[in-house]
Design a protein around this motif. Structure first.
Motif, PDB file in Angstrom:
ATOM      1  N   ALA A  65       1.110  -1.126  -0.086  1.00 16.17           N
ATOM      2  CA  ALA A  65      -0.077   0.013  -0.387  1.00 16.17           C
ATOM      3  C   ALA A  65       1.265   1.099  -0.265  1.00 16.17           C
ATOM      4  CB  ALA A  65      -0.937   0.549   1.425  1.00 16.17           C
ATOM      5  N   VAL A  66       0.238   1.923  -0.240  1.00 18.64           N
ATOM      6  CA  VAL A  66       1.504   3.012  -1.091  1.00 18.64           C
ATOM      7  C   VAL A  66       0.175   4.389  -2.004  1.00 18.64           C
ATOM      8  CG1 VAL A  66       1.935   2.920  -3.948  1.00 18.64           C
ATOM      9  CG2 VAL A  66       3.701   4.264  -2.479  1.00 18.64           C
ATOM     10  N   CYS A  67       0.558   5.732  -0.631  1.00 17.23           N
ATOM     11  CA  CYS A  67       0.608   6.893  -1.282  1.00 17.23           C
ATOM     12  C   CYS A  67       1.562   7.935  -2.973  1.00 17.23           C
ATOM     13  CB  CYS A  67       0.104   8.032  -0.408  1.00 17.23           C
ATOM     14  SG  CYS A  67      -0.667   7.254   0.274  1.00 17.23           S
ATOM     15  N   VAL A  68       0.862   7.704  -3.209  1.00 18.07           N
ATOM     16  CA  VAL A  68       2.161   8.490  -4.845  1.00 18.07           C
ATOM     17  C   VAL A  68       1.593   9.888  -4.590  1.00 18.07           C
ATOM     18  CG1 VAL A  68       3.044   8.326  -6.876  1.00 18.07           C
ATOM     19  CG2 VAL A  68       2.492   6.193  -5.315  1.00 18.07           C
ATOM     20  N   LEU A  69       2.868  11.103  -4.076  1.00 18.90           N
ATOM     21  CA  LEU A  69       2.755  12.454  -4.696  1.00 18.90           C
ATOM     22  C   LEU A  69       3.627  12.327  -6.182  1.00 18.90           C
ATOM     23  CD1 LEU A  69       2.904  15.379  -2.063  1.00 18.90           C
ATOM     24  CD2 LEU A  69       4.369  15.538  -4.218  1.00 18.90           C
ATOM     25  N   SER A  70       2.768  13.798  -6.800  1.00 19.12           N
ATOM     26  CA  SER A  70       3.148  13.155  -8.174  1.00 19.12           C
ATOM     27  C   SER A  70       3.485  14.960  -8.118  1.00 19.12           C
ATOM     28  CB  SER A  70       2.558  13.116  -9.032  1.00 19.12           C
ATOM     29  OG  SER A  70       3.802  13.614 -10.814  1.00 19.12           O
ATOM     30  N   ALA A  71       4.135  15.639  -8.561  1.00 16.06           N
ATOM     31  CA  ALA A  71       4.890  16.994  -8.648  1.00 16.06           C
ATOM     32  C   ALA A  71       5.485  17.596  -9.694  1.00 16.06           C
ATOM     33  CB  ALA A  71       5.517  17.591  -7.174  1.00 16.06           C
ATOM     34  N   THR A  72       4.767  18.290 -10.656  1.00 20.03           N
ATOM     35  CA  THR A  72       5.519  18.785 -11.312  1.00 20.03           C
ATOM     36  C   THR A  72       5.440  20.890 -11.709  1.00 20.03           C
ATOM     37  OG1 THR A  72       3.935  17.828 -12.902  1.00 20.03           O
ATOM     38  CG2 THR A  72       4.562  18.931 -14.443  1.00 20.03           C
ATOM     39  N   LEU A  73       6.784  21.577 -11.697  1.00 17.06           N
ATOM     40  CA  LEU A  73       6.730  22.262 -12.222  1.00 17.06           C
ATOM     41  C   LEU A  73       5.625  23.410 -12.824  1.00 17.06           C
ATOM     42  CD1 LEU A  73       8.727  24.944 -10.837  1.00 17.06           C
ATOM     43  CD2 LEU A  73      10.130  24.666 -12.745  1.00 17.06           C
ATOM     44  N   ASP A  74       5.058  24.618 -11.820  1.00 16.90           N
ATOM     45  CA  ASP A  74       4.148  25.221 -12.579  1.00 16.90           C
ATOM     46  C   ASP A  74       4.981  25.619 -13.779  1.00 16.90           C
ATOM     47  OD1 ASP A  74       1.279  25.814 -13.077  1.00 16.90           O
ATOM     48  OD2 ASP A  74       2.440  27.785 -12.568  1.00 16.90           O
ATOM     49  N   ASP A  75       4.070  25.854 -14.611  1.00 12.66           N
ATOM     50  CA  ASP A  75       4.678  27.201 -15.815  1.00 12.66           C
ATOM     51  C   ASP A  75       6.308  27.239 -16.387  1.00 12.66           C
ATOM     52  OD1 ASP A  75       4.063  28.776 -18.240  1.00 12.66           O
ATOM     53  OD2 ASP A  75       4.104  30.518 -16.635  1.00 12.66           O
ATOM     54  N   ALA A  76       6.330  25.394 -15.981  1.00  9.49           N
ATOM     55  CA  ALA A  76       8.160  25.337 -16.251  1.00  9.49           C
ATOM     56  C   ALA A  76       8.586  26.059 -17.733  1.00  9.49           C
ATOM     57  CB  ALA A  76       8.480  23.730 -15.685  1.00  9.49           C
ATOM     58  N   GLU A  77       8.042  25.995 -18.341  1.00 13.37           N
ATOM     59  CA  GLU A  77       8.327  26.383 -20.600  1.00 13.37           C
ATOM     60  C   GLU A  77       8.121  28.229 -19.906  1.00 13.37           C
ATOM     61  OE1 GLU A  77       9.460  24.301 -22.121  1.00 13.37           O
ATOM     62  OE2 GLU A  77       9.302  22.739 -21.519  1.00 13.37           O
ATOM     63  N   THR A  78       7.775  28.355 -19.401  1.00 12.62           N
ATOM     64  CA  THR A  78       8.078  30.358 -19.605  1.00 12.62           C
ATOM     65  C   THR A  78       8.662  30.151 -19.291  1.00 12.62           C
ATOM     66  OG1 THR A  78       5.370  30.187 -19.348  1.00 12.62           O
ATOM     67  CG2 THR A  78       6.597  32.277 -18.881  1.00 12.62           C
ATOM     68  N   LEU A  79       8.881  29.672 -17.657  1.00 10.75           N
ATOM     69  CA  LEU A  79      10.503  30.174 -16.939  1.00 10.75           C
ATOM     70  C   LEU A  79      11.589  29.715 -17.484  1.00 10.75           C
ATOM     71  CD1 LEU A  79       9.618  28.369 -13.330  1.00 10.75           C
ATOM     72  CD2 LEU A  79       9.273  30.934 -14.115  1.00 10.75           C
ATOM     73  N   ARG A  80      11.961  28.288 -18.697  1.00  9.17           N
ATOM     74  CA  ARG A  80      12.871  28.104 -19.365  1.00  9.17           C
ATOM     75  C   ARG A  80      13.079  28.889 -19.902  1.00  9.17           C
ATOM     76  NH1 ARG A  80      15.524  22.984 -20.624  1.00  9.17           N
ATOM     77  NH2 ARG A  80      13.979  22.334 -19.273  1.00  9.17           N
ATOM     78  N   THR A  81      12.120  29.846 -20.783  1.00 10.18           N
ATOM     79  CA  THR A  81      12.290  30.480 -22.260  1.00 10.18           C
ATOM     80  C   THR A  81      13.107  32.030 -21.228  1.00 10.18           C
ATOM     81  OG1 THR A  81      10.763  29.425 -23.131  1.00 10.18           O
ATOM     82  CG2 THR A  81      11.286  31.566 -23.709  1.00 10.18           C
TER      83      THR A  81
END
Length: 293
Positions: free
Chosen positions: A77-93
């Motif tokens: 049994a496991v809880c999975v937490l997925s996190a994605t950097l918001d608006d990452a492409e704008t920051l990278r650009t």
């Protein structure tokens, strides 16, 4: 001359070195359940669990030594937490590559520290996303509570980091992680990499959590009904969660409510193809929780 010795160290490996397990002077064993299929029929169709020594904690309760090499592939049994950097492409650009790398490494460092402090483990990670795992105890109560606490702390710490970069860059962009959380039972194994041993799991639990982090925006935290209902009653009563409904061109917040993904207001436009398979999944947005007495 040994060319390998003079090779530059990858930034992620350099950060990983800061979090490699150190030997604890004092600690106690912490037991993680291992599913016992043979006892399933004797337990009303519910899989029984037996405890196996997996981790050691220091006297302060923080994770110090992770004996991941002892973890054989097993269904847990496991809880999975997925996190994605918001608006990452704008920051990278908008940033120099060196600055964006610095920011990404800072986000990874803060996330690793926060997961560690809340008893979670880094699974897969990349420049713009990571997966964290919280293994459930016998009562299946500690892991969901830890995952909620971790998600809210990540939200707060990213807000602090965003303020630092606003001053540094003179811009208005926020730094945030869009987070998705799901609870399930998956096969989990320990995998060795350049950054050390880490957990790996593949299955629907990871898929659902990842999709929820993809539909989020501006640092939202989305969780499934299966996950929320695993929370202890005292934690559930303190949690502020719900969904926004559209009515007469207005957004109405309905507290302590769930919605199918396909009915969320974020899908007023064309539905992303990657979410159609999970369109009927019941989810809710988590905002914050009251501090206990």
């Amino acid at each position: 001359m040994n060319e390998r010795a003079n090779a530059p160290i990858h930034p992620l490996n350099a950060i990983a070195d800061q979090f490699r397990p150190t030997e604890s002077e004092s600690g106690e064993d912490f037991y993680i359940p291992e599913q016992n299929d043979s006892a399933e029929e004797k337990n009303g169709g519910q899989a029984a669990v037996t405890s196996i020594p997996l981790l050691k904690f220091s006297s302060s309760g923080n994770l110090r030594e992770v004996a991941l090499q002892q973890l054989e592939p097993a269904k847990r049994a496991v809880c999975v937490l997925s996190a994605t950097l918001d608006d990452a492409e704008t920051l990278r650009t908008e940033m120099l590559d060196e600055e964006f790398s610095e920011l990404a490494l800072r986000v990874w460092q803060i996330s690793s520290e926060t997961l560690d402090e809340n008893g979670g483990f880094i699974g897969q990670f990349g420049t713009m996303m990571f997966l964290g795992y919280f293994l459930a105890d016998d009562a299946c109560a500690q892991a969901p509570s830890s995952a909620i606490r971790c998600a809210l702390e990540l939200k707060q710490r990213m807000s602090h980091l965003g303020r630092e970069w606003k001053i540094r860059k003179g811009w208005l962009h926020n730094i945030a992680l869009n987070i998705g959380i799901h609870f399930g039972t998956e096969f989990i194994a320990s995998v060795a990499s350049a950054a050390g041993n880490h957990l790996l799991t593949l299955g629907k639990t990871v898929e659902v959590a990842s999709q929820l982090s993809n539909i989020g925006m501006d640092g939202q935290i989305w969780a499934t009904k299966e996950f929320v209902q695993r929370l202890p009653q005292k934690d559930l009563e303190r949690l502020r969660f719900g969904v926004l409904r559209s009515e007469s061109q207005r957004k109405i917040f309905i507290s302590r409510c769930f919605s199918q993904i396909k009915d969320l207001s974020v899908f007023e436009g064309p539905v992303k193809p990657s979410t159609t398979a999970l369109a009927s999944q019941a989810v809710t947005q988590i905002f914050d929780r009251q501090v206990g007495d």
